[in-house]
Design a protein around this motif. Structure first.
Motif, PDB file in Angstrom:
ATOM      1  N   PRO A 193      63.274  18.018  22.337  1.00  0.00           N
ATOM      2  CA  PRO A 193      64.909  17.979  22.616  1.00  0.00           C
ATOM      3  C   PRO A 193      65.616  19.088  23.395  1.00  0.00           C
ATOM      4  CG  PRO A 193      63.842  17.606  20.148  1.00  0.00           C
ATOM      5  CD  PRO A 193      62.710  18.153  21.107  1.00  0.00           C
ATOM      6  N   GLU A 194      64.927  20.473  23.122  1.00  0.00           N
ATOM      7  CA  GLU A 194      65.631  21.512  23.796  1.00  0.00           C
ATOM      8  C   GLU A 194      65.496  21.087  25.319  1.00  0.00           C
ATOM      9  OE1 GLU A 194      63.807  25.056  22.858  1.00  0.00           O
ATOM     10  OE2 GLU A 194      64.370  25.114  20.684  1.00  0.00           O
ATOM     11  N   ALA A 215      68.308  18.718  26.114  1.00  0.00           N
ATOM     12  CA  ALA A 215      69.604  19.113  26.059  1.00  0.00           C
ATOM     13  C   ALA A 215      70.057  19.951  27.432  1.00  0.00           C
ATOM     14  CB  ALA A 215      69.812  20.086  24.764  1.00  0.00           C
ATOM     15  N   ALA A 256      76.013  12.883  21.458  1.00  0.00           N
ATOM     16  CA  ALA A 256      76.122  13.956  20.417  1.00  0.00           C
ATOM     17  C   ALA A 256      76.082  15.441  21.326  1.00  0.00           C
ATOM     18  CB  ALA A 256      75.202  14.221  19.392  1.00  0.00           C
ATOM     19  N   LEU A 257      75.314  15.666  22.281  1.00  0.00           N
ATOM     20  CA  LEU A 257      75.338  16.690  23.110  1.00  0.00           C
ATOM     21  C   LEU A 257      76.436  16.716  24.091  1.00  0.00           C
ATOM     22  CD1 LEU A 257      71.431  16.893  23.896  1.00  0.00           C
ATOM     23  CD2 LEU A 257      72.477  18.340  22.970  1.00  0.00           C
ATOM     24  N   VAL A 266      70.757   7.548  12.023  1.00  0.00           N
ATOM     25  CA  VAL A 266      70.435   9.011  11.269  1.00  0.00           C
ATOM     26  C   VAL A 266      71.037   9.148   9.951  1.00  0.00           C
ATOM     27  CG1 VAL A 266      70.814  11.351  11.591  1.00  0.00           C
ATOM     28  CG2 VAL A 266      70.693   9.887  13.585  1.00  0.00           C
ATOM     29  N   ARG A 293      68.011   6.346  19.162  1.00  0.00           N
ATOM     30  CA  ARG A 293      68.108   7.844  18.579  1.00  0.00           C
ATOM     31  C   ARG A 293      68.285   8.607  20.050  1.00  0.00           C
ATOM     32  NH1 ARG A 293      66.268   9.548  13.653  1.00  0.00           N
ATOM     33  NH2 ARG A 293      65.959   7.732  12.259  1.00  0.00           N
ATOM     34  N   ALA A 294      67.932   8.285  21.164  1.00  0.00           N
ATOM     35  CA  ALA A 294      67.880   9.212  22.228  1.00  0.00           C
ATOM     36  C   ALA A 294      69.312   8.757  22.774  1.00  0.00           C
ATOM     37  CB  ALA A 294      66.867   8.583  23.484  1.00  0.00           C
ATOM     38  N   ASP A 329      63.293   9.837  27.619  1.00  0.00           N
ATOM     39  CA  ASP A 329      62.859  10.444  26.282  1.00  0.00           C
ATOM     40  C   ASP A 329      61.289  10.369  26.206  1.00  0.00           C
ATOM     41  OD1 ASP A 329      63.901  11.306  23.734  1.00  0.00           O
ATOM     42  OD2 ASP A 329      62.786   9.540  23.050  1.00  0.00           O
ATOM     43  N   ARG A 335      71.515  11.175  20.767  1.00  0.00           N
ATOM     44  CA  ARG A 335      71.132  12.531  20.874  1.00  0.00           C
ATOM     45  C   ARG A 335      72.209  12.695  22.021  1.00  0.00           C
ATOM     46  NH1 ARG A 335      66.036  12.501  22.266  1.00  0.00           N
ATOM     47  NH2 ARG A 335      65.551  12.415  19.975  1.00  0.00           N
ATOM     48  N   ARG A 342      79.339  17.757  21.913  1.00  0.00           N
ATOM     49  CA  ARG A 342      79.401  19.240  21.488  1.00  0.00           C
ATOM     50  C   ARG A 342      79.984  20.114  22.770  1.00  0.00           C
ATOM     51  NH1 ARG A 342      73.717  20.369  19.763  1.00  0.00           N
ATOM     52  NH2 ARG A 342      74.045  18.540  18.343  1.00  0.00           N
TER      53      ARG A 342
END
Length: 293
Positions: A50-51, A54, A79-80, A268, A72-73, A18, A76, A83
């Motif tokens: 972030p892009e 991902a 969550a990715l 968050v 947070r990393a 990160d 993230r 998704r």
């Protein structure tokens, strides 16, 4: 995004560092890379945002993803993968680096860089529950709905920021006290006049049963992991006279509705929303943790 591959051994890792970790603690990042590279084949990715973060995860192929970064990393990354519906077949690893590491610690990951990197190499996968909300957001640990702040004229209600999410917030009361001692008598202080948090009027339902309704104001709501596949819900009603007892329940589905509210899921802060439903998914994701003794 920089990428570096090392020679392959028995296992291939995709190590995603990160950018916040690189800026905040470059020495720990270097140690993590050295330990991981010495124990396994490694492809190193250094995303700038972030892009790219991902894209690195999406292009991991058969490599096991390892996140070097803070809470947070980690959130993230989960969550990715959620998704893209790839959590079930992916064991995630993390080497905590940064300032906010309480979530990783609570999940059983060592916060020491060397110990965490060795756990990536020698640890075991632990399947963990995940709370998923109706907007496809995820909660790895706990969520909390804090008290509302009184609304300024012409605006909607505002939720009190969580102290951990607002830099400098723990010093707010100290600053208010200092201002009160420095401002001459009779002269108003803008800090001293800040409104105090007020109660919320929310309906909280657990597995379809109402735990608290809109006619009973509450100070806070918290939801945290309990037994496998079940969340523990605690509602603290506003006390009148003697302290009111907390309302407790356990269930797989939690719905909160009522006035606009914000909520803190892990690290968050989200919202405001009028209603949100969280569902516990048992063993939905895997995290590498140290093997037992």
């Amino acid at each position: 995004m920089a990428e570096v591959a090392t020679s392959a051994t028995s296992e291939q890792l995709l190590v995603v560092v990160d950018p916040v970790a690189r800026r905040s603690d470059g020495e720990s990042v270097r140690i993590a890379k050295d330990v991981l590279g010495a124990g396994a084949g490694m492809k190193l990715c250094l995303p700038e945002g972030p892009e790219e973060f991902a894209r690195a995860l999406a292009r991991r192929g058969s490599r096991r993803p390892v996140v070097v970064g803070d809470d947070r990393a980690l959130i993230r990354a989960v969550a990715l993968l959620h998704r893209h519906r790839e959590l079930a077949g992916c064991a995630l690893s993390v080497v905590p680096v940064g300032g906010a590491l309480s979530l990783a610690r609570s999940l059983g990951v060592p916060t020491g860089t060397v110990a965490a990197a060795r756990a990536v190499l020698d640890g075991v996968e632990r399947r963990m529950d995940l709370m998923v909300d109706d907007s496809d957001g995820v909660v790895l640990g706990a969520l909390r709905i804090p008290p509302l702040r009184p609304a300024p004229a012409g605006t909607g209600p505002q939720t009190e920021p969580d102290p951990d999410a607002v830099p400098g917030h723990p010093w707010l009361r100290t600053c208010q006290s200092l201002v009160r001692t420095l401002v001459p008598a009779g002269r108003p202080s803008r800090l001293a006049a800040a409104p105090e948090p007020g109660p919320s009027r929310l309906r909280v339902e657990v597995d379809g049963e109402t735990l608290v309704d809109l006619n009973q104001p509450v100070e806070a709501v918290s939801v945290s992991p309990a037994a496998a596949g079940v969340a523990s819900v605690e509602v603290r009603p506003v006390s009148v006279g003697a302290e009111a007892s907390a309302l407790l329940a356990r269930g797989r589905t939690v719905t909160v509705s009522g006035a606009h509210f914000r909520y803190r899921a892990d690290t968050v802060v989200s919202g405001p929303v009028r209603t949100r439903t969280w569902v516990v998914r048992e063993g939905a994701w895997g995290l590498t943790v140290p093997a037992g003794p």
